[in-house]
Design a protein around this motif. Sequence first.
Motif, PDB file in Angstrom:
ATOM      1  N   TYR A  16       0.826  -1.202   0.000  1.00  0.00           N
ATOM      2  CA  TYR A  16       0.000   0.000   0.000  1.00  0.00           C
ATOM      3  C   TYR A  16       0.864   1.258   0.000  1.00  0.00           C
ATOM      4  O   TYR A  16       0.572   2.222  -0.705  1.00  0.00           O
ATOM      5  N   ASP A  55      -5.927   9.234  -4.176  1.00  0.00           N
ATOM      6  CA  ASP A  55      -5.770   7.791  -4.031  1.00  0.00           C
ATOM      7  C   ASP A  55      -4.459   7.464  -3.318  1.00  0.00           C
ATOM      8  O   ASP A  55      -4.401   6.552  -2.492  1.00  0.00           O
ATOM      9  N   HIS A 103      -9.935  -6.077   0.129  1.00  0.00           N
ATOM     10  CA  HIS A 103      -9.401  -5.015  -0.724  1.00  0.00           C
ATOM     11  C   HIS A 103      -8.517  -5.594  -1.823  1.00  0.00           C
ATOM     12  O   HIS A 103      -8.576  -5.152  -2.973  1.00  0.00           O
ATOM     13  N   HIS A 104      -7.703  -6.598  -1.507  1.00  0.00           N
ATOM     14  CA  HIS A 104      -6.854  -7.222  -2.529  1.00  0.00           C
ATOM     15  C   HIS A 104      -7.700  -7.890  -3.615  1.00  0.00           C
ATOM     16  O   HIS A 104      -7.393  -7.781  -4.803  1.00  0.00           O
ATOM     17  N   THR A 106     -10.871  -7.181  -4.514  1.00  0.00           N
ATOM     18  CA  THR A 106     -11.580  -6.199  -5.343  1.00  0.00           C
ATOM     19  C   THR A 106     -10.610  -5.442  -6.257  1.00  0.00           C
ATOM     20  O   THR A 106     -10.946  -5.158  -7.404  1.00  0.00           O
ATOM     21  N   THR A 107      -9.416  -5.156  -5.766  1.00  0.00           N
ATOM     22  CA  THR A 107      -8.421  -4.493  -6.611  1.00  0.00           C
ATOM     23  C   THR A 107      -7.978  -5.417  -7.739  1.00  0.00           C
ATOM     24  O   THR A 107      -7.758  -4.969  -8.870  1.00  0.00           O
ATOM     25  N   SER A 108      -7.855  -6.702  -7.439  1.00  0.00           N
ATOM     26  CA  SER A 108      -7.474  -7.673  -8.477  1.00  0.00           C
ATOM     27  C   SER A 108      -8.511  -7.725  -9.587  1.00  0.00           C
ATOM     28  O   SER A 108      -8.155  -7.749 -10.765  1.00  0.00           O
ATOM     29  N   GLY A 128      -0.498  -5.284 -10.823  1.00  0.00           N
ATOM     30  CA  GLY A 128      -1.640  -5.158  -9.913  1.00  0.00           C
ATOM     31  C   GLY A 128      -2.390  -6.459  -9.727  1.00  0.00           C
ATOM     32  O   GLY A 128      -2.742  -6.833  -8.613  1.00  0.00           O
ATOM     33  N   ASN A 132      -1.747  -8.632  -6.113  1.00  0.00           N
ATOM     34  CA  ASN A 132      -2.950  -8.745  -5.299  1.00  0.00           C
ATOM     35  C   ASN A 132      -3.418 -10.188  -5.157  1.00  0.00           C
ATOM     36  O   ASN A 132      -3.917 -10.573  -4.105  1.00  0.00           O
TER      37      ASN A 132
END
Length: 157
Positions: A16, A55, A103-104, A106-108, A128, A132
């Motif tokens: 992060y 961000d 979070h990992h 959803t980011t993936s 990314g 993730n």
Amino acid sequence: MSAIYQAYVYGTAFWYAIRGACRLIDPPRVAEWFRPPAQPVLQASDLEIYNIWTDGWQLLTIALLLLTMSGLVPLPGSPSPASTSSKSAKPYAKAVVAVTMFHHVTTSFGAWGHYAKATHYTPAMGIGVWVNVFLTLAGAVTLAVGFGERGRGRKRA
């Protein structure tokens, strides 16, 4: 807490923090990293710069929350680890791992939407997706075995 838990927390906080720092140091370059190759080279708009910059601060905030809520970085005025049991010293440890895993994931998925399209693929999206995915798996391992609770005097029903 075990070394597995510590490695997950510090690794995720580093991920992060490095992402946040990149966004704060050079937002226009970050905009270039995420611009699909199918689009012509454009100068980043003020709105893009603003979103990237905010961000960055959000990612640094998540890193700091992770470190403080995990109990690995003691806060001023908090009881010392020697004076409390491991369960009471880190009441949010499992929740922190579960939330960061969410979070990992959803980011993936967000990165995969670009990674999977030839017209949108950039190396930033590949990084990314795969970092993730790795951190999600590391979080699952941490939840499964990273708290050192297995086989320590628990009676089976």
